[in-house]
Design an enzyme around this catalytic site. Sequence first.
Site, PDB file in Angstrom:
ATOM      1  N   LYS A   1      -8.678  18.212  37.925  1.00 44.10           N
ATOM      2  CA  LYS A   1      -8.204  17.320  36.864  1.00 44.10           C
ATOM      3  C   LYS A   1      -8.156  15.874  37.355  1.00 44.10           C
ATOM      4  O   LYS A   1      -8.562  14.955  36.645  1.00 44.10           O
ATOM      5  CB  LYS A   1      -6.846  17.769  36.335  1.00 44.10           C
ATOM      6  CG  LYS A   1      -6.981  18.977  35.409  1.00 44.10           C
ATOM      7  CD  LYS A   1      -5.651  19.518  34.948  1.00 44.10           C
ATOM      8  CE  LYS A   1      -5.875  20.732  34.051  1.00 44.10           C
ATOM      9  NZ  LYS A   1      -4.656  21.530  33.874  1.00 44.10           N
TER      10      LYS A   1
ATOM     11  N   LYS B   1     -20.213  24.903  32.270  1.00 41.98           N
ATOM     12  CA  LYS B   1     -19.129  25.709  31.693  1.00 41.98           C
ATOM     13  C   LYS B   1     -18.668  25.054  30.388  1.00 41.98           C
ATOM     14  O   LYS B   1     -18.490  23.831  30.333  1.00 41.98           O
ATOM     15  CB  LYS B   1     -17.968  25.756  32.694  1.00 41.98           C
ATOM     16  CG  LYS B   1     -16.743  26.463  32.173  1.00 41.98           C
ATOM     17  CD  LYS B   1     -15.495  26.155  33.002  1.00 41.98           C
ATOM     18  CE  LYS B   1     -14.280  26.574  32.216  1.00 41.98           C
ATOM     19  NZ  LYS B   1     -13.056  26.010  32.268  1.00 41.98           N
TER      20      LYS B   1
ATOM     21  N   LYS C   1     -13.555  21.591  26.912  1.00 43.07           N
ATOM     22  CA  LYS C   1     -13.357  20.396  26.092  1.00 43.07           C
ATOM     23  C   LYS C   1     -13.472  19.123  26.923  1.00 43.07           C
ATOM     24  O   LYS C   1     -13.814  18.076  26.395  1.00 43.07           O
ATOM     25  CB  LYS C   1     -12.061  20.453  25.279  1.00 43.07           C
ATOM     26  CG  LYS C   1     -10.810  20.554  26.086  1.00 43.07           C
ATOM     27  CD  LYS C   1      -9.618  20.692  25.165  1.00 43.07           C
ATOM     28  CE  LYS C   1      -8.376  21.059  25.925  1.00 43.07           C
ATOM     29  NZ  LYS C   1      -8.508  22.177  26.880  1.00 43.07           N
TER      30      LYS C   1
HETATM   31  P1  ADP Z   1     -10.957  23.785  28.612  1.00 48.86           P
HETATM   32  O1  ADP Z   1     -11.832  23.990  29.835  1.00 48.86           O
HETATM   33  O2  ADP Z   1     -11.778  23.640  27.381  1.00 48.86           O
HETATM   34  O3  ADP Z   1      -9.952  22.685  28.807  1.00 48.86           O
HETATM   35  P2  ADP Z   1      -8.716  25.513  29.064  1.00 48.86           P
HETATM   36  O4  ADP Z   1      -8.703  25.107  30.496  1.00 48.86           O
HETATM   37  O5  ADP Z   1      -7.639  25.016  28.161  1.00 48.86           O
HETATM   38  O6  ADP Z   1     -10.143  25.140  28.441  1.00 48.86           O
HETATM   39  O7  ADP Z   1      -8.797  27.096  29.023  1.00 48.86           O
HETATM   40  C1  ADP Z   1      -7.948  27.949  28.286  1.00 48.86           C
HETATM   41  C2  ADP Z   1      -8.329  29.376  28.631  1.00 48.86           C
HETATM   42  O8  ADP Z   1      -9.681  29.651  28.212  1.00 48.86           O
HETATM   43  C3  ADP Z   1      -8.297  29.696  30.124  1.00 48.86           C
HETATM   44  O9  ADP Z   1      -7.805  31.012  30.320  1.00 48.86           O
HETATM   45  C4  ADP Z   1      -9.727  29.595  30.561  1.00 48.86           C
HETATM   46  O10 ADP Z   1      -9.996  30.402  31.651  1.00 48.86           O
HETATM   47  C5  ADP Z   1     -10.470  30.060  29.314  1.00 48.86           C
HETATM   48  N1  ADP Z   1     -11.767  29.361  29.241  1.00 48.86           N
HETATM   49  C6  ADP Z   1     -11.961  28.054  28.999  1.00 48.86           C
HETATM   50  N2  ADP Z   1     -13.267  27.737  29.002  1.00 48.86           N
HETATM   51  C7  ADP Z   1     -13.930  28.897  29.261  1.00 48.86           C
HETATM   52  C8  ADP Z   1     -15.318  29.250  29.402  1.00 48.86           C
HETATM   53  N3  ADP Z   1     -16.274  28.341  29.256  1.00 48.86           N
HETATM   54  N4  ADP Z   1     -15.620  30.524  29.687  1.00 48.86           N
HETATM   55  C9  ADP Z   1     -14.651  31.461  29.822  1.00 48.86           C
HETATM   56  N5  ADP Z   1     -13.333  31.192  29.699  1.00 48.86           N
HETATM   57  C10 ADP Z   1     -12.961  29.941  29.424  1.00 48.86           C
END
Ligand code: ADP
Length: 322
Positions: free
Chosen positions: A110, A190, A193
């Site tokens: 982050k 990956k 957001k």
């Molecule tokens: P972002 O990467 O969009 O900020 P978050 O970190 O808020 O997403 O992730 C929320 C949940 O969704 C977590 O448990 C994370 O492991 C899962 N997650 C997020 N992006 C993916 C992805 N591309 N593939 C699989 N799981 C994901």
Amino acid sequence: MRILSGIQPSGRLHIGNYFGAMQPAIRLQDEGDAYYFIADYHSLTSVQDGKALRGFVRDVAIDFMACGLDPNKCVLFRQSDVPEHCELSWILSTVTPMGLLERCHSYKDKIANGISPSHGLFAYPVLMAADILIYDSDVVPVGRDQKQHVEVTRDIAIKMNETFGAGLLKLPNPRISETTAVVPGLDGRKMSKSYDNTIPLFEEPGPLKKKIMGIQTDSTPVEAPKPVEGSNILALYKLVASQADYDTMVADHLNGGVGYGDFKKRLLQAMTEHFAPFRARRDEIVADKDYVEKVLAEGAEKARSVARKTLGRVRAAVGLGA
Ligand code: ADP
Ligand code: TRP
């Protein structure tokens, strides 16, 4: 078996969140005593707009239920309705070595992505440990990126038990769904957001089409065979198509003669069909104005009674209160 997981309300949910975190959690609701919460305290580390945060919390609750989370089978609640998480977090922080937090990838990532390093962001895994330990959780379904945080939780619980008494806190285990561990985004990285490469779960048809038709591909001509390894169209299609349709698309890649435009149209159709029932359910939930708040209020009451007991046990062990 007590199952617990949380999801941050920090923006629109995308299909990476769905396949990586929500679908596994929804499947587990039939296997044990499941507690799922919307981690709004955690989201304060990235969302600093009160009205927006409240809206995101509501949307996550709606989306989660639209996708199949059943509040009659599990407890769905808002983290901040159970302030006991914060008190336990403070107590845990007093036994948490700095080095443990300094090693966390999520914090380092982050910071590398330009988020300013607040104390909240640094202490985030301790609050997450409190979320998990306060429910005496056995199993924590999370995406692969959260595995380390569950390991940190175990380390903190071990430290608490060594310091204040064996068996004080229960050690949880992470449950990672390996088949859909990483959902690729529109650009092949990956889906996240933070990379602006997402397909939102409830995207409107127009923007959805634009996003899928805009998926990055190589420039193999229509008639030539196309690589299957590393294809994000195929990886996404696998998640939403039937096995037979997926096999056909693989064969069409290997044989050549079909262009990427065609593959994207198939993906668009499969994606639309896959989420259509959820969309219909979502409309029903939204139409019932008080429903979401009612579910969250009932969930908070149930969660809080469990949390109070655990916190009481910990307060007694560490010497807080009379
Ligand atoms: P972002 O990467 O969009 O900020 P978050 O970190 O808020 O997403 O992730 C929320 C949940 O969704 C977590 O448990 C994370 O492991 C899962 N997650 C997020 N992006 C993916 C992805 N591309 N593939 C699989 N799981 C994901
Ligand atoms: N940190 C998790 C994420 O970003 C969300 C979360 C907060 C969580 N507390 C939790 C997940 C407790 C599982 C258990 O996805």
